[in-house]
Design an enzyme around this catalytic site. Sequence first.
Site, PDB file in Angstrom:
ATOM      1  N   ALA A  29       0.762  -1.240   0.000  1.00  0.00           N
ATOM      2  CA  ALA A  29       0.000   0.000   0.000  1.00  0.00           C
ATOM      3  C   ALA A  29       0.798   1.298   0.000  1.00  0.00           C
ATOM      4  O   ALA A  29       0.285   2.333  -0.421  1.00  0.00           O
ATOM      5  CB  ALA A  29      -0.947   0.014   1.207  1.00  0.00           C
ATOM      6  N   LYS A  62      -3.687   4.785  -2.959  1.00  0.00           N
ATOM      7  CA  LYS A  62      -4.788   3.871  -3.269  1.00  0.00           C
ATOM      8  C   LYS A  62      -5.568   3.509  -2.012  1.00  0.00           C
ATOM      9  O   LYS A  62      -6.788   3.309  -2.061  1.00  0.00           O
ATOM     10  CB  LYS A  62      -4.251   2.639  -3.983  1.00  0.00           C
ATOM     11  CG  LYS A  62      -3.630   2.952  -5.349  1.00  0.00           C
ATOM     12  CD  LYS A  62      -3.059   1.709  -6.004  1.00  0.00           C
ATOM     13  CE  LYS A  62      -2.464   2.048  -7.368  1.00  0.00           C
ATOM     14  NZ  LYS A  62      -1.268   2.925  -7.279  1.00  0.00           N
ATOM     15  N   ASP A  78       2.257  -2.576   4.222  1.00  0.00           N
ATOM     16  CA  ASP A  78       3.469  -2.566   3.405  1.00  0.00           C
ATOM     17  C   ASP A  78       4.548  -3.295   4.185  1.00  0.00           C
ATOM     18  O   ASP A  78       4.620  -3.187   5.415  1.00  0.00           O
ATOM     19  CB  ASP A  78       3.922  -1.142   3.081  1.00  0.00           C
ATOM     20  CG  ASP A  78       4.794  -1.119   1.834  1.00  0.00           C
ATOM     21  OD1 ASP A  78       4.249  -0.883   0.745  1.00  0.00           O
ATOM     22  OD2 ASP A  78       6.019  -1.364   1.945  1.00  0.00           O
ATOM     23  N   ARG A  84       8.569   2.732   4.836  1.00  0.00           N
ATOM     24  CA  ARG A  84       7.477   3.188   3.978  1.00  0.00           C
ATOM     25  C   ARG A  84       6.142   3.232   4.721  1.00  0.00           C
ATOM     26  O   ARG A  84       5.240   3.969   4.326  1.00  0.00           O
ATOM     27  CB  ARG A  84       7.375   2.284   2.742  1.00  0.00           C
ATOM     28  CG  ARG A  84       8.481   2.534   1.732  1.00  0.00           C
ATOM     29  CD  ARG A  84       8.526   1.459   0.647  1.00  0.00           C
ATOM     30  NE  ARG A  84       7.272   1.356  -0.085  1.00  0.00           N
ATOM     31  CZ  ARG A  84       6.938   2.122  -1.119  1.00  0.00           C
ATOM     32  NH1 ARG A  84       7.758   3.085  -1.520  1.00  0.00           N
ATOM     33  NH2 ARG A  84       5.796   1.943  -1.745  1.00  0.00           N
ATOM     34  N   ASP A 133      -1.267  -3.901  -5.638  1.00  0.00           N
ATOM     35  CA  ASP A 133      -0.514  -2.996  -6.510  1.00  0.00           C
ATOM     36  C   ASP A 133       0.955  -3.368  -6.312  1.00  0.00           C
ATOM     37  O   ASP A 133       1.645  -2.819  -5.465  1.00  0.00           O
ATOM     38  CB  ASP A 133      -0.789  -1.546  -6.138  1.00  0.00           C
ATOM     39  CG  ASP A 133      -0.134  -0.580  -7.101  1.00  0.00           C
ATOM     40  OD1 ASP A 133      -0.214  -0.807  -8.322  1.00  0.00           O
ATOM     41  OD2 ASP A 133       0.484   0.402  -6.636  1.00  0.00           O
ATOM     42  N   CYS A 186       2.939  -0.822 -12.456  1.00  0.00           N
ATOM     43  CA  CYS A 186       3.235   0.351 -13.289  1.00  0.00           C
ATOM     44  C   CYS A 186       4.407   0.018 -14.205  1.00  0.00           C
ATOM     45  O   CYS A 186       5.348   0.793 -14.344  1.00  0.00           O
ATOM     46  CB  CYS A 186       3.509   1.582 -12.435  1.00  0.00           C
ATOM     47  SG  CYS A 186       4.848   1.401 -11.239  1.00  0.00           S
TER      48      CYS A 186
END
Length: 531
Positions: free
Chosen positions: A114, A119, A137, A142, A182, A235
């Site tokens: 995350a 998001k 995460d 982070r 993600d 991505c």
Amino acid sequence: MGILLPEKFRHKMKGLLGEEFEAFLASYERPRKYGLRVNTLKLETDQFLRISPFAQRLTPVPWTKEAFYYEEQDRPGKHPHYHAGLYYIQEPSAMVPAELLDVQPGDRVLDLCAAPGGKSTQLAAKLQGRGVLVTNDNARERTKALAKNVELAGVRNAIVLNEEPAAIARVFEGWFDRILVDAPCSGEGMFRKDESMIAEWEKHSVERCSLMQKDILQHAAAMLAPGGTLVYSTCTFSPEENEWQIARLLADHPEMEVEAVELRYGWAAGRPDWISEELRAPLSEERLASVAGTVRLWPHLTEGEGHYAAVLRKRLTDASDQPIAERQSNRDLPDESAKQDSRGQRKSKSAPNPAGRDRSLRSEAKGAKGGRDRHSGQKLHKREAAEVDPVASWQAFASGHLPTASDWPGRLVAFGSRLYLQPYGIPSLDGLHVVRAGWYLGEAGAHRFSPSHPLALGLREMEAGSILELLSDESDTLRYLKGETLALEPDRLPVAKGYVLVCVDHQPIGWGKYSGDGMLKNELPAGWRWM
């Protein structure tokens, strides 16, 4: 001036895109797009447009109704509305995965990879305070940004974890209605947004990322409830990190199916023809062809950076499986089997013992035995920690400052002197590395309860007993955000001494403390001040 792309990357993309390669290459000569998404936990989009100074220059992002492209010179991160959490600055294509997950109020949602939290805040807005969001995460540093962004957005029903997927899966097997993965990736789609990603590209190789993604997806599938939805996104343009991962998941999990994404806004279909022969072999023609229902966002075809997304559904495989809509009906209610503990808390039969709870929040505190509290940075004396009742301290504070607090849904959970409001129905978190066990309400001291900044940001103006109303363009607002004491005009003096909720354009930005002398002491923590 264009971006200098690595020759190895150019060669790879030319092989994939063929005739489209020149158009793809030309997209790197164009400026990137900037986006922000209105936080509908705090206000509606039309309200934001009425009060925003740069509303006239905003243009809609077509796939997210609360989102807009903005002009770089507007610098929305330097406006008081940003400090009130009224919007999140987010790359436009990055908003797509959360949209595809189709979260509904009352869902149990997991954002597995995350950080930094864009998001997660988007998913939380879709929940509208109902259900639960578990956001995680595995990188400890982070999670600091992740927790801060969740708190800035005013999310009340989130749990923040710092764990590996395998550890979460042991606690939450088959529990979530919606899961967003993600995944960490080689980042090829972000070269235009952040040129430093080019230097990282070789370090975070496609092969290394593919192994991580495979492991993450296996555990995510185990945590998805029958009938639930999983969105996988990256991505990057690499087929090994995109279509190959979906093919492997379909082969390993016959209960998982691809739900085709409607191709709009210049989005392109996934490419099953890019999947290796080895991964194609175990799949039927139908399941292989279904990978075309995933979606690719190319920078030469859409107004955003490069992304990939796949929507997968876990079939109801057993006659006893209950559809999600039926499972949601009682989720906002307390567990009737829970018992009231001696401090007025609801205590589940499966809740960990106090020592176990302290271990499960090892990033937050050392519990009620004294020592340094890593969250507040304050020392707790053994006698003080033993005598303070956080729940009673909170109730005394709330009765004078937050009249509706007793009606808030959730379970009060104390860790040492700190108190959280946790959504109902959460399994025991014992043994997990928990960063936030719920909405952080504040800390009980020997003589008073100190409300937290996340509490202020999660409130609505009308919920506070005493407020100071500021305007975003007045000097006192900037002084407050810089941590200064405010001298109040007679017509702004609070009616009583104590904590005051400071608001900008009717949106909370923090606490002040009034002692009756016309001065408002600033309670904004140093890490939240305007720099």
